[in-house]
Design a protein around this motif. Structure first.
Motif, PDB file in Angstrom:
ATOM      1  N   PHE A  32      38.165  26.790  49.329  1.00  0.00           N
ATOM      2  CA  PHE A  32      38.701  25.555  48.757  1.00  0.00           C
ATOM      3  C   PHE A  32      37.584  24.623  48.273  1.00  0.00           C
ATOM      4  N   ASP A  33      36.482  24.549  49.014  1.00  0.00           N
ATOM      5  CA  ASP A  33      35.341  23.730  48.587  1.00  0.00           C
ATOM      6  C   ASP A  33      34.774  24.242  47.264  1.00  0.00           C
ATOM      7  N   THR A  34      34.655  25.549  47.148  1.00  0.00           N
ATOM      8  CA  THR A  34      34.130  26.163  45.933  1.00  0.00           C
ATOM      9  C   THR A  34      35.028  25.839  44.744  1.00  0.00           C
ATOM     10  N   ALA A  35      36.328  25.947  44.929  1.00  0.00           N
ATOM     11  CA  ALA A  35      37.265  25.632  43.849  1.00  0.00           C
ATOM     12  C   ALA A  35      37.182  24.156  43.464  1.00  0.00           C
ATOM     13  N   ALA A  36      37.058  23.291  44.456  1.00  0.00           N
ATOM     14  CA  ALA A  36      36.994  21.851  44.193  1.00  0.00           C
ATOM     15  C   ALA A  36      35.722  21.481  43.425  1.00  0.00           C
ATOM     16  N   ASP A  37      34.659  22.245  43.625  1.00  0.00           N
ATOM     17  CA  ASP A  37      33.383  21.972  42.961  1.00  0.00           C
ATOM     18  C   ASP A  37      33.360  22.400  41.496  1.00  0.00           C
ATOM     19  N   ASN A  38      34.351  23.176  41.053  1.00  0.00           N
ATOM     20  CA  ASN A  38      34.337  23.715  39.694  1.00  0.00           C
ATOM     21  C   ASN A  38      35.681  23.436  39.017  1.00  0.00           C
ATOM     22  N   PRO A  39      35.727  22.468  38.109  1.00  0.00           N
ATOM     23  CA  PRO A  39      36.991  22.115  37.460  1.00  0.00           C
ATOM     24  C   PRO A  39      37.635  23.266  36.686  1.00  0.00           C
ATOM     25  N   ALA A  40      36.864  24.238  36.262  1.00  0.00           N
ATOM     26  CA  ALA A  40      37.425  25.372  35.521  1.00  0.00           C
ATOM     27  C   ALA A  40      38.356  26.216  36.397  1.00  0.00           C
ATOM     28  N   ILE A  41      38.153  26.161  37.699  1.00  0.00           N
ATOM     29  CA  ILE A  41      38.964  26.964  38.622  1.00  0.00           C
ATOM     30  C   ILE A  41      40.347  26.344  38.789  1.00  0.00           C
ATOM     31  N   GLY A  42      40.406  25.041  38.917  1.00  0.00           N
ATOM     32  CA  GLY A  42      41.685  24.368  39.105  1.00  0.00           C
ATOM     33  C   GLY A  42      42.201  24.539  40.522  1.00  0.00           C
ATOM     34  N   PRO A  43      43.442  24.116  40.751  1.00  0.00           N
ATOM     35  CA  PRO A  43      44.009  24.218  42.093  1.00  0.00           C
ATOM     36  C   PRO A  43      44.255  25.676  42.466  1.00  0.00           C
ATOM     37  N   LEU A  44      44.136  25.957  43.743  1.00  0.00           N
ATOM     38  CA  LEU A  44      44.374  27.317  44.225  1.00  0.00           C
ATOM     39  C   LEU A  44      45.785  27.438  44.784  1.00  0.00           C
ATOM     40  N   GLU A  45      46.351  28.612  44.586  1.00  0.00           N
ATOM     41  CA  GLU A  45      47.600  28.968  45.249  1.00  0.00           C
ATOM     42  C   GLU A  45      47.224  29.810  46.460  1.00  0.00           C
ATOM     43  N   GLU A  46      47.728  29.427  47.624  1.00  0.00           N
ATOM     44  CA  GLU A  46      47.465  30.187  48.849  1.00  0.00           C
ATOM     45  C   GLU A  46      48.737  30.919  49.234  1.00  0.00           C
ATOM     46  N   THR A  47      48.615  32.220  49.386  1.00  0.00           N
ATOM     47  CA  THR A  47      49.768  33.053  49.690  1.00  0.00           C
ATOM     48  C   THR A  47      49.297  34.221  50.551  1.00  0.00           C
ATOM     49  N   LEU A  48      50.171  35.155  50.813  1.00  0.00           N
ATOM     50  CA  LEU A  48      49.776  36.391  51.486  1.00  0.00           C
ATOM     51  C   LEU A  48      49.947  37.548  50.514  1.00  0.00           C
ATOM     52  N   LYS A  49      48.956  38.417  50.476  1.00  0.00           N
ATOM     53  CA  LYS A  49      49.032  39.670  49.726  1.00  0.00           C
ATOM     54  C   LYS A  49      48.660  40.770  50.706  1.00  0.00           C
ATOM     55  N   TRP A  50      49.537  41.737  50.828  1.00  0.00           N
ATOM     56  CA  TRP A  50      49.345  42.818  51.792  1.00  0.00           C
ATOM     57  C   TRP A  50      49.137  42.261  53.210  1.00  0.00           C
ATOM     58  N   GLY A  51      49.803  41.149  53.489  1.00  0.00           N
ATOM     59  CA  GLY A  51      49.721  40.534  54.811  1.00  0.00           C
ATOM     60  C   GLY A  51      48.425  39.781  55.061  1.00  0.00           C
ATOM     61  N   GLU A  52      47.615  39.603  54.026  1.00  0.00           N
ATOM     62  CA  GLU A  52      46.325  38.917  54.170  1.00  0.00           C
ATOM     63  C   GLU A  52      46.326  37.600  53.398  1.00  0.00           C
ATOM     64  N   PRO A  53      45.667  36.568  53.932  1.00  0.00           N
ATOM     65  CA  PRO A  53      45.544  35.323  53.177  1.00  0.00           C
ATOM     66  C   PRO A  53      44.871  35.595  51.825  1.00  0.00           C
ATOM     67  N   ALA A  54      45.512  35.086  50.771  1.00  0.00           N
ATOM     68  CA  ALA A  54      45.035  35.338  49.417  1.00  0.00           C
ATOM     69  C   ALA A  54      45.006  34.027  48.640  1.00  0.00           C
ATOM     70  N   TYR A  55      44.017  33.910  47.764  1.00  0.00           N
ATOM     71  CA  TYR A  55      43.771  32.680  47.008  1.00  0.00           C
ATOM     72  C   TYR A  55      43.748  33.041  45.528  1.00  0.00           C
ATOM     73  N   LEU A  56      44.661  32.420  44.775  1.00  0.00           N
ATOM     74  CA  LEU A  56      44.860  32.746  43.371  1.00  0.00           C
ATOM     75  C   LEU A  56      44.638  31.511  42.505  1.00  0.00           C
ATOM     76  N   THR A  57      44.158  31.748  41.308  1.00  0.00           N
ATOM     77  CA  THR A  57      43.971  30.671  40.328  1.00  0.00           C
ATOM     78  C   THR A  57      45.178  30.653  39.386  1.00  0.00           C
ATOM     79  N   SER A  58      46.352  30.485  39.959  1.00  0.00           N
ATOM     80  CA  SER A  58      47.603  30.576  39.188  1.00  0.00           C
ATOM     81  C   SER A  58      47.695  29.549  38.064  1.00  0.00           C
ATOM     82  N   ALA A  59      47.196  28.353  38.287  1.00  0.00           N
ATOM     83  CA  ALA A  59      47.314  27.294  37.282  1.00  0.00           C
ATOM     84  C   ALA A  59      46.442  27.571  36.061  1.00  0.00           C
ATOM     85  N   THR A  60      45.198  27.998  36.282  1.00  0.00           N
ATOM     86  CA  THR A  60      44.259  28.193  35.169  1.00  0.00           C
ATOM     87  C   THR A  60      44.084  29.657  34.774  1.00  0.00           C
ATOM     88  N   LYS A  61      44.445  30.559  35.666  1.00  0.00           N
ATOM     89  CA  LYS A  61      44.238  32.007  35.446  1.00  0.00           C
ATOM     90  C   LYS A  61      42.756  32.328  35.221  1.00  0.00           C
TER      91      LYS A  61
END
Length: 135
Positions: A32-61
Motif C-alpha cells: 500500500f505504501d508503494t502504491a501511495a508513492d506512485n500516482p500512476a498506480i492509483g488505488p489498489l483493490e484487495e481481494t483473494l485469488k486462489w485463497g491468497e491476499p491479492a492486490y490489483l490495480t483495477s482502477a488504472t490497470k
C-alpha cells in the motif's frame, strides 16, 4: 494511508503462524505504501485469488496482480507472487540477486526470521504495479 484489513484477508492471516502473519501484514503495508508513492498506480483493490491476499490495480490497470502468502505451506517462509508469464522475476534477478531470493518465474521468497530488504522490495513492487505501463 493503509486501508483496514478486509475480513477475508484477516481470516487468511489468522490461520497462519503468528510470525508468518506478522511478516505478511508488514508486506501488505509495504504494498500500500508503494502504491501511495506512485500516482500512476492509483488505488489498489484487495481481494483473494486462489485463497491468497491479492492486490490489483483495477482502477488504472497499470500493473499485474501481486499476491502474498506463506510459501509452499512452510512456516518459515513467505513470498510475493507475480504472474508467471511476465518477465518480472527475471528482471528482479538481474537487479537484486544479491539481496533477494527467487523461485521460478513467479516468486520472491523471504525467511520469516530475516528483515525485509525494504528498498529492493518496494522497487520490485513498483515494477509489478506499473508493469502494463511498460509492457
Amino acid at each position: 494511508m493503509i486501508a483496514d484489513i478486509p475480513p477475508q484477508t484477516q481470516l487468511v492471516f489468522d490461520n497462519l503462524p503468528k510470525a508468518t502473519a506478522a511478516r505478511l501484514i508488514k508486506l501488505r503495508a509495504l504494498i500500500f505504501d508503494t502504491a501511495a508513492d506512485n500516482p500512476a498506480i492509483g488505488p489498489l483493490e484487495e481481494t483473494l485469488k486462489w485463497g491468497e491476499p491479492a492486490y490489483l490495480t483495477s482502477a488504472t490497470k497499470s500493473g499485474t496482480t501481486v499476491r502474498i502468502n506463506r510459501h509452499k505451506k512452510s512456516d518459515g517462509q513467505y513470498a510475493i507472487y507475480v504472474h508467471c508469464q511476465t518477465n518480472l522475476v527475471e528482471r528482479y534477478k538481474q537487479l537484486y540477486s544479491d539481496v533477494l531470493t527467487f523461485e521460478g518465474s513467479r516468486a520472491i521468497v523471504f525467511d520469516v526470521d530475516q528483515a525485509i530488504p525494504t528498498e529492493a522490495v518496494k522497487h520490485c513492487l513498483t515494477m509489478a504495479l506499473t508493469y502494463h505501463l511498460r509492457a
